[in-house]
Structure formats: structure tokens, C-alpha cells
Design an enzyme around this catalytic site. Structure first.
Site, PDB file in Angstrom:
ATOM      1  N   GLU A 115       9.812   7.969 -17.456  1.00 39.41           N
ATOM      2  CA  GLU A 115       8.452   8.482 -17.684  1.00 39.41           C
ATOM      3  C   GLU A 115       7.955   8.086 -19.074  1.00 39.41           C
ATOM      4  O   GLU A 115       6.798   7.707 -19.262  1.00 39.41           O
ATOM      5  CB  GLU A 115       8.411  10.004 -17.532  1.00 39.41           C
ATOM      6  CG  GLU A 115       8.531  10.468 -16.089  1.00 39.41           C
ATOM      7  CD  GLU A 115       8.655  11.982 -15.991  1.00 39.41           C
ATOM      8  OE1 GLU A 115       7.693  12.673 -16.339  1.00 39.41           O
ATOM      9  OE2 GLU A 115       9.726  12.472 -15.578  1.00 39.41           O
ATOM     10  N   HIS A 143       0.824  -1.218   0.000  1.00 35.74           N
ATOM     11  CA  HIS A 143       0.000   0.000   0.000  1.00 35.74           C
ATOM     12  C   HIS A 143       0.856   1.266   0.000  1.00 35.74           C
ATOM     13  O   HIS A 143       0.418   2.310   0.491  1.00 35.74           O
ATOM     14  CB  HIS A 143      -0.965   0.027   1.187  1.00 35.74           C
ATOM     15  CG  HIS A 143      -1.677  -1.271   1.409  1.00 35.74           C
ATOM     16  ND1 HIS A 143      -2.866  -1.584   0.779  1.00 35.74           N
ATOM     17  CD2 HIS A 143      -1.346  -2.352   2.154  1.00 35.74           C
ATOM     18  CE1 HIS A 143      -3.246  -2.802   1.160  1.00 35.74           C
ATOM     19  NE2 HIS A 143      -2.339  -3.292   1.980  1.00 35.74           N
ATOM     20  N   SER A 152      14.734  21.395 -16.974  1.00 33.18           N
ATOM     21  CA  SER A 152      13.562  22.186 -17.302  1.00 33.18           C
ATOM     22  C   SER A 152      14.023  23.495 -17.920  1.00 33.18           C
ATOM     23  O   SER A 152      15.043  24.050 -17.531  1.00 33.18           O
ATOM     24  CB  SER A 152      12.762  22.451 -16.032  1.00 33.18           C
ATOM     25  OG  SER A 152      11.933  23.584 -16.220  1.00 33.18           O
ATOM     26  N   LYS A 157      15.825  21.691 -11.735  1.00 37.15           N
ATOM     27  CA  LYS A 157      15.181  20.402 -12.006  1.00 37.15           C
ATOM     28  C   LYS A 157      16.060  19.402 -12.733  1.00 37.15           C
ATOM     29  O   LYS A 157      16.837  19.746 -13.606  1.00 37.15           O
ATOM     30  CB  LYS A 157      13.921  20.629 -12.853  1.00 37.15           C
ATOM     31  CG  LYS A 157      12.859  21.423 -12.109  1.00 37.15           C
ATOM     32  CD  LYS A 157      11.885  20.516 -11.432  1.00 37.15           C
ATOM     33  CE  LYS A 157      10.942  19.997 -12.495  1.00 37.15           C
ATOM     34  NZ  LYS A 157       9.788  19.359 -11.937  1.00 37.15           N
TER      35      LYS A 157
END
Ligand code: ARG
Length: 465
Positions: free
Chosen positions: A298, A164, A285, A291
Site C-alpha cells: 500500500e 476489465h 490493526s 486483520k
């Protein structure tokens, strides 16, 4: 080079038609823009077919020699990017056949004896897919080899195991990685199994019913490295279940890599900080200078969607088709090619990306101490001292509540403090409350003990050969 017969019609099949198709219909029905990828397989299949025709006395040895000479020229032209693909000739098969006839005359027109584009295309796809599967299998092994190196390195590196997404029990990072090895092992099995059904020869089925020429299908199968011939001509020209199977195996593989990607992304988040990923798999970025984004994982997660989509495309393509061949099947190629391309690129990237994972062991250990990860070990300890499991569960729950109030971890309690939760607690409790003790105690096949992880890596290496 002789050309004694009548001139060829504009299209190979247009003899019976009274008006030409519009440009739109021509473009709509053509597949040459994408099926030219099967040119090598098409030539290979044609050569095997021609050799069989000559052996059987259906065409002359001279015809065969002409066909072989012409195909060699065509293969060169395609290799050098000089072949003039034409929409007028619809698909890869007619383009090559037309060029062959231009090069060698009548022999080129005899190549199609006892054959149809229906069994020809089914053969080409199977040859193409067989190569793709072999590439996929080689890349899975590369990925696995690198994964095993990392797992071995971290056979004893503790991290929180989650259920979980809540800290559950200590595991080793190596054990966690070996879970993905097992998934990839089943993926490899699926592709290898799919290959068996891909590797059967449709040629000889002709348009749908077979042919009246005295052909030798076994010879063609041997020439092309097929294990056997397809046993029913209608089935051979129409079904694409082998391509669907490939896409299903690809979907599962991508699903596994997507799960791993999700974990890499999560672990790389500064909030978690379990790993760092080599810069070559990340981008920055354009607006936020701080970043470092895990773009590659992804994209793997994102591309899983298109692979699943292709599987659904092919299933839907087949479901309404009566026997035998229907032009619907021309739509099988783009999803299939795209799936193979995506899986091959993804595996290539992943094999390398695994070597670019830097583990931050301190952060993993830190997360463990915040999650009462050894609570189950304490309960098991009490059970071994004679307490029924449910009572042990209750005693430990009280200990966790108390630790939460004090802001400490279970091993931080003194012996007397622990005894307050159960008088069965003795000095030996601290051995099980430590992360190392917890890990070492799960010492059976499939367990997370470092010793077991090393054994699992060794077994996997032996299997990889
Ligand atoms: N381009 C076709 C395909 O991809 C080849 C087979 C065409 N056969 C036919 N009878 N029109 O399926």
C-alpha cells in the site's frame, strides 16, 4: 600555511553589500541543510579541479598539496559527523571552502580559481546522481533475480488472466510475473540510458561563459570518470534535464511497482485469496484483532504519488528559466534526493518482498473454474473445425449462458450437451476445454504456455548474467 591577503568578508560574496541579510533571508536562501548530502562529491570535484589547476601551472604544487591535506581532514570530519555545518556559509560548497581556508590558508582561497559555484554544483549533482543510478540498477537486478525464481517455480501454475478485472483466459502465474519482469527490464534500460547523459562534465563552464584560465577540462573529466565534457557552458550550468530524466524513469518504475502492489493487495484480500504475504511486510490493526494488512504494498502505491510529484516539481522548476544559471535551480535537490531515496528503499523492500509471496494455487484454480475461462478455446476449436469465428463466438455464448443457468463450468457438459450448441463438436473437445490444454496451446514466444514461460525465464537469466 600562509595567509597574506586581506581578511575574508562575512560571506564569500558580501564584499559589495552594505547591509547583511536578515535571519529569515539567510534561512530562505541557504541550501546547506540538504545539499550537505553532496559533500563527498563536492570534495572529489574540488580535488580534480585543484589537480588540473596545478598541472596547468595556475596554482603551485605547494597549493595543491595544502588543498589535498586540508580536504583529507575535512572528509574525516564529515565522515565522523564532526564537521560544523553553518547556515552563515549558505551551502555545501562555501562551507567546505571556508573550512579549507581555515585549515590551510591561502591555498584554500585559490581553489576557486577558474571555477564558479554554478559549474561546481552542476558537477556535484551529476556525480551524486551517477552513484544513485548505479545503486538503482543493482537493486533492479536483485529484484529481477528473485522475481525470476518465483516465476520459474510457477511456470505451470494456472491462474485466471483478467481483462476489465473479469476472468478472461487461463494464464500461468509465472507468465503473469514475467510481465513485471519485462516492465522492470525497460526500467533498467531507461536508467542506464539516462546515466549516459548524466555522465558529462560541467566543470570548466565557470559562472556561465567559461574561463580565461588555460584549463584542461578533458583531464578533469577523466579524473572524475565522466565520459565527456558538456559542450556548451551556458547549457552546462543551467539545464537540469538529466535530473528530470532520472525522475521520469523513477516515476515509471514506481508506476510499475504500484501496479504490482495493487495486485498483491487484491490477491491477498480474503475475497480473492490467491497469495499470502510474509508477515514481515504486513501489520495488524490496533482495534480489529483478525486483520493482517498489506501495508508495504500500500505504501509503495502511495509513494508513487510523491515520486510523480517530484517529476512535476522539476519540470515546473525549469520551464520558465532564461539562460543561464538561476537560483531557482537550488530547488532541484530535495525532489531529486527524495526520489532517489524512495526508489532505492522501494526496490530494496521489493527485492525481499518477492521472496515472501506464498502462492495459493488451489484458490487460483478455483477462480478459473468460476469464470468460463476456456470459452475462447472452445470458440477457437469450432473455428478450426470450419465454423466462421463470429458463429463460433455465438455458439459458445449460448453454451456459457446455459452453464450459468445450471451453475456448472464448460468442461462439465457431456459431449451430447456440447453438440447441442454445435454439431461440429467431437470427442477431442475436452482437450481444449481443460485449463492445462488451454495453457499448453499458447505455445509461441510471448505466450503463456509453461514451456514458453520457462524459456522466457531462461532468456532473462542469461541477460542478467
Ligand atoms: N546552492 C546553489 C545551488 O544549489 C549553488 C550555486 C549557487 N550559485 C550562485 N551563483 N548563487 O544551486
Amino acid at each position: 600555511m600562509t595567509d597574506t591577503s586581506s581578511p575574508q568578508p562575512a560571506k564569500a560574496w558580501s564584499g559589495r553589500f552594505s547591509e547583511p541579510v536578515s535571519d529569515l533571508v539567510k534561512r530562505y536562501t541557504a541550501s546547506v541543510s540538504f545539499d550537505q548530502r553532496m559533500a563527498r562529491q563536492d570534495i572529489r570535484g574540488s580535488l580534480a579541479h585543484a589537480r588540473m589547476l596545478a598541472r596547468q601551472g595556475i596554482i603551485s604544487d605547494q597549493d595543491l598539496a595544502d588543498i589535498e591535506r586540508g580536504m583529507a581532514v575535512i572528509a574525516e570530519e564529515i565522515e565522523r559527523g564532526e564537521f560544523a555545518w553553518s547556515l552563515d556559509d549558505e551551502d555545501v560548497h562555501l562551507n567546505i571552502e571556508k573550512r579549507l581556508t581555515a585549515l590551510v590558508g591561502d591555498a584554500g582561497k585559490r581553489l576557486h580559481t577558474g571555477r564558479s559555484r554554478n559549474d561546481q554544483v552542476a558537477t556535484d549533482i551529476r556525480l551524486w546522481l551517477r552513484d544513485a543510478i548505479d545503486q538503482v540498477l543493482a537493486l533492479i537486478r536483485e529484484f529481477q533475480a528473485n522475481l525470476l525464481d518465483l516465476a520459474e517455480q510457477h511456470a505451470a501454475t494456472p491462474m485466471p488472466g483478467f481483462t476489465h478485472l473479469q476472468v478472461a483466459q487461463p494464464v500461468t502465474f509465472g507468465h503473469h510475473l514475467m510481465a513485471y519482469y519485462e516492465m522492470s527490464r525497460r526500467d533498467a534500460e531507461r536508467f542506464a540510458d539516462c546515466r549516459k547523459r548524466v555522465n558529462r562534465l560541467p566543470l570548466g563552464s565557470a559562472a556561465l561563459a567559461g574561463t580565461s584560465y588555460p584549463i584542461d577540462r578533458e583531464f578533469v573529466a577523466r579524473e572524475l570518470g565522466f565520459d565527456e565534457v558538456c559542450a556548451n557552458s551556458l547549457d552546462a550550468v543551467s539545464d537540469r534535464d538529466f535530473a528530470i530524466e532520472f525522475c521520469a524513469a523513477a516515476s515509471l518504475l514506481m508506476t510499475h511497482l504500484s501496479r504490482l502492489s495493487e495486485e498483491l493487495i487484491l490477491w491477498m484480500s480474503p475475497r480473492v485469496g490467491f497469495i499470502d504475504l510474509a508477515d514481515r511486510f504486513c501489520t495488524g490493526s490496533s482495534i480489529m484483532p483478525q486483520k493482517k494488512n498489506p501495508d508495504v504494498p500500500e505504501l509503495v502505491r502511495g509513494k508513487t504519488g510523491r515520486v510523480n510529484g517530484s517529476l512535476i516539481s522539476l519540470l515546473t522548476l525549469m520551464k520558465g528559466q532564461p539562460l543561464a544559471y538561476n537560483k531557482d535551480n537550488q530547488e532541484d535537490k530535495e525532489p531529486l534526493f527524495d526520489t532517489a531515496d524512495t526508489v532505492i528503499d522501494t526496490l530494496r523492500i521489493y527485492a525481499d518482498m518477492v521472496t515472501g509471496i506464498r502462492v495459493k494455487a488451489e484458490a487460483m484454480r478455483g477462480a478459473l473454474s468460476q469464470g468460463y475461462a476456456t470459452a475462447t478455446d472452445l470458440a477457437d476449436y469450432l473455428v478450426k473445425k470450419g465454423l466462421p469465428f463470429r458463429d463460433a463466438h455465438e455458439a459458445v455464448a449460448r453454451a456459457v449462458r446455459e452453464a450459468e443457468t445450471r451453475g456448472c463450468d464448460l468442461p462439465d457438459f457431456s459431449l451430447d450437451e456440447l453438440r447441442a450448441f454445435s454439431p461440429l463438436v467431437g470427442e477431442d473437445v475436452f482437450a481444449v476445454l481443460t485449463v492445462e490444454g488451454s495453457l499448453a496451446s499458447r505455445n509461441h514466444v510471448g505466450g503463456t504456455a509453461p514451456e514458453q514461460v520457462r524459456a522466457a525465464v531462461a532468456r532473462a537469466r542469461a541477460a542478467l548474467g
